[in-house]
Design an enzyme around this catalytic site. Structure first.
Site, PDB file in Angstrom:
ATOM      1  N   ASN A  32      85.260  65.322  13.316  1.00 43.63           N
ATOM      2  CA  ASN A  32      84.136  64.374  13.342  1.00 43.63           C
ATOM      3  C   ASN A  32      82.771  65.071  13.264  1.00 43.63           C
ATOM      4  O   ASN A  32      81.747  64.438  13.440  1.00 43.63           O
ATOM      5  CB  ASN A  32      84.227  63.481  14.592  1.00 43.63           C
ATOM      6  CG  ASN A  32      84.149  64.277  15.882  1.00 43.63           C
ATOM      7  OD1 ASN A  32      83.779  65.444  15.873  1.00 43.63           O
ATOM      8  ND2 ASN A  32      84.504  63.652  16.994  1.00 43.63           N
ATOM      9  N   LYS A  33      82.744  66.363  12.975  1.00 43.49           N
ATOM     10  CA  LYS A  33      81.472  67.094  12.902  1.00 43.49           C
ATOM     11  C   LYS A  33      80.892  67.026  11.483  1.00 43.49           C
ATOM     12  O   LYS A  33      81.557  66.583  10.556  1.00 43.49           O
ATOM     13  CB  LYS A  33      81.666  68.543  13.356  1.00 43.49           C
ATOM     14  CG  LYS A  33      82.223  68.673  14.793  1.00 43.49           C
ATOM     15  CD  LYS A  33      81.192  68.317  15.862  1.00 43.49           C
ATOM     16  CE  LYS A  33      81.794  68.009  17.220  1.00 43.49           C
ATOM     17  NZ  LYS A  33      82.369  69.083  17.967  1.00 43.49           N
TER      18      LYS A  33
END
Ligand code: PLP
Length: 380
Positions: A183-184
């Protein structure tokens, strides 16, 4: 659960597919030429002369602590408003953590005054975290560290591509630690990167990443070496070529995707209800806009807000439950802690969806539902 608007989403296409297939077809999967290319490309992005990839940022933080000689008897000042890995990495070494407060409801990064107030003769280092990709006050923190002869580690998990005064975040302190978790901003599944200006620290990190061994399997495969020595107590924290290949593709997309994230945040600022605090208004530097935090006004129930959003297909999150409030940490570090801003923000923060491939429809829908969720969450 199928969300109308998820919290985050990957920007993956056939470029990532082809990059992975090329690695599979090469039949060399462990750290080698593709990883070297990814590290080279990351040097170009950050201007850091040494970039070393690892398989996640938690390992990067741990290695950073070990390489700087942090261990039993030492204290490291960390924010409490961060992901738990920031503090866990310190505890792995046998050192202890001291929690510093954040600056204000508008600036959720570690407060230089609070750092100052928490320094003891045992303080060996500070770990700062560039919350949501916005820079900590690095000039002030560098000055404090210089005065007290302390190291600085940057938890740069939120901020690949972000800068302050034109200098990349993650390159201000002794060591920067980036995350490439799914999710970065730059996603490889699991993945991470260490950056440092110091030749000496880089050499130590390189050894520690791979068992303290003086040569890699790849060196032997390439015919550069037959054997090796073990000169330190190292780990296996290596990345692999599959994820490095994903990293190379994601890095190409990062500048445009970070720009898109900033545009979406600007839209939120312009269109969300004025009762909401949207932190980092007028903040210095160029953010990576990793996440979109908002603060609910007093007299609103956060769970009711998040429930309303969920019922309407919008995923939200909390960044973060403060570390000093977790059971394990409460038991080990009972305090008293002086963290009033962290506690206030930690109780009313909600993270809204933000990702570069968000559609205009998703953004408009979010702007339509947030005011209703706000109304529905007002305590009577
Ligand atoms: C994601 C994250 C980490 C941990 O990264 P991993 O790569 O999942 O180990 C550490 N600190 C912060 C602030 C993060 O957001």
């Amino acid at each position: 659960m199928i969300w109308k608007v998820p919290l985050a989403d990957l920007d993956y296409d056939t470029n990532e597919d082809n990059a992975v297939l090329a690695v599979l077809h090469s039949k060399w999967l462990t750290m080698g030429a593709v990883t070297a290319q990814f590290e080279h490309d990351f040097s170009q992005l950050t201007g850091s002369p040494h970039c070393l990839s690892v398989s996640n940022a938690t390992e990067a933080l741990h290695l950073a602590c070990v390489a700087l000689g942090i261990g039993p008897g030492d204290e490291v000042i960390v924010p409490s408003l961060t992901f738990v890995a920031t503090a866990n990495a310190v505890l792995y070494t046998g050192a202890s953590v001291v929690f510093a407060d954040i600056t204000s409801p508008n600036d959720l990064t570690i407060s230089p005054q609070s750092i100052q107030a928490n320094i003891s003769p045992r303080t060996k280092a500070i770990i700062v975290m560039h919350y949501a990709g916005y820079p900590c006050d690095m000039p002030a923190i560098l000055e404090i560290a210089r005065q007290h002869n302390m190291h600085i580690i940057e938890d740069a998990a939120h901020c690949p591509g972000a800068t302050l005064q034109g200098k990349a975040l993650g390159t201000w302190g002794d060591i920067g630690c980036f995350s490439f978790f799914s999710n970065k901003n730059l996603a490889t599944g699991e993945g991470g990167m260490l950056t440092t200006h110091s030749d000496e620290i880089a050499a130590r990190l390189k050894l520690l990443r791979s068992h303290g061994m003086t040569t890699l399997t790849y060196d032997r495969h390439a015919g550069h070496a037959y054997t090796y020595d073990v000169v330190d107590l190292g780990y296996n924290y290596r990345i692999d070529e599959i994820r490095a290949a994903l990293g190379i593709e994601q890095l190409k997309k990062l500048p445009a995707n970070n720009q898109r994230r900033r545009e979406i945040v600007a839209h939120y600022r312009a269109h969300l209800p004025a009762e909401l605090t949207i932190p980092f208004d007028g903040h210095p530097g160029i953010t990576a806009a990793h996440i979109a935090p908002i603060l609910l006004p007093a007299g609103h129930n956060r769970t009711a807000f998040q429930d309303y959003m969920k019922e309407h297909g919008i995923q939200t999150s909390i960044h973060y439950p403060p570390i000093h409030t977790f059971s394990y940490y409460k038991e080990r570090f009972p305090g008293p802690h002086h963290l009033p801003v962290t506690e206030s923000v930690g109780a009313r923060e909600v993270t809204l969806p933000l990702f570069p491939t968000m559609t205009e429809e998703q953004i408009d829908y979010l702007m339509e539902i947030v005011p209703l969720a706000l109304k529905a969450s007002k305590s009577s």
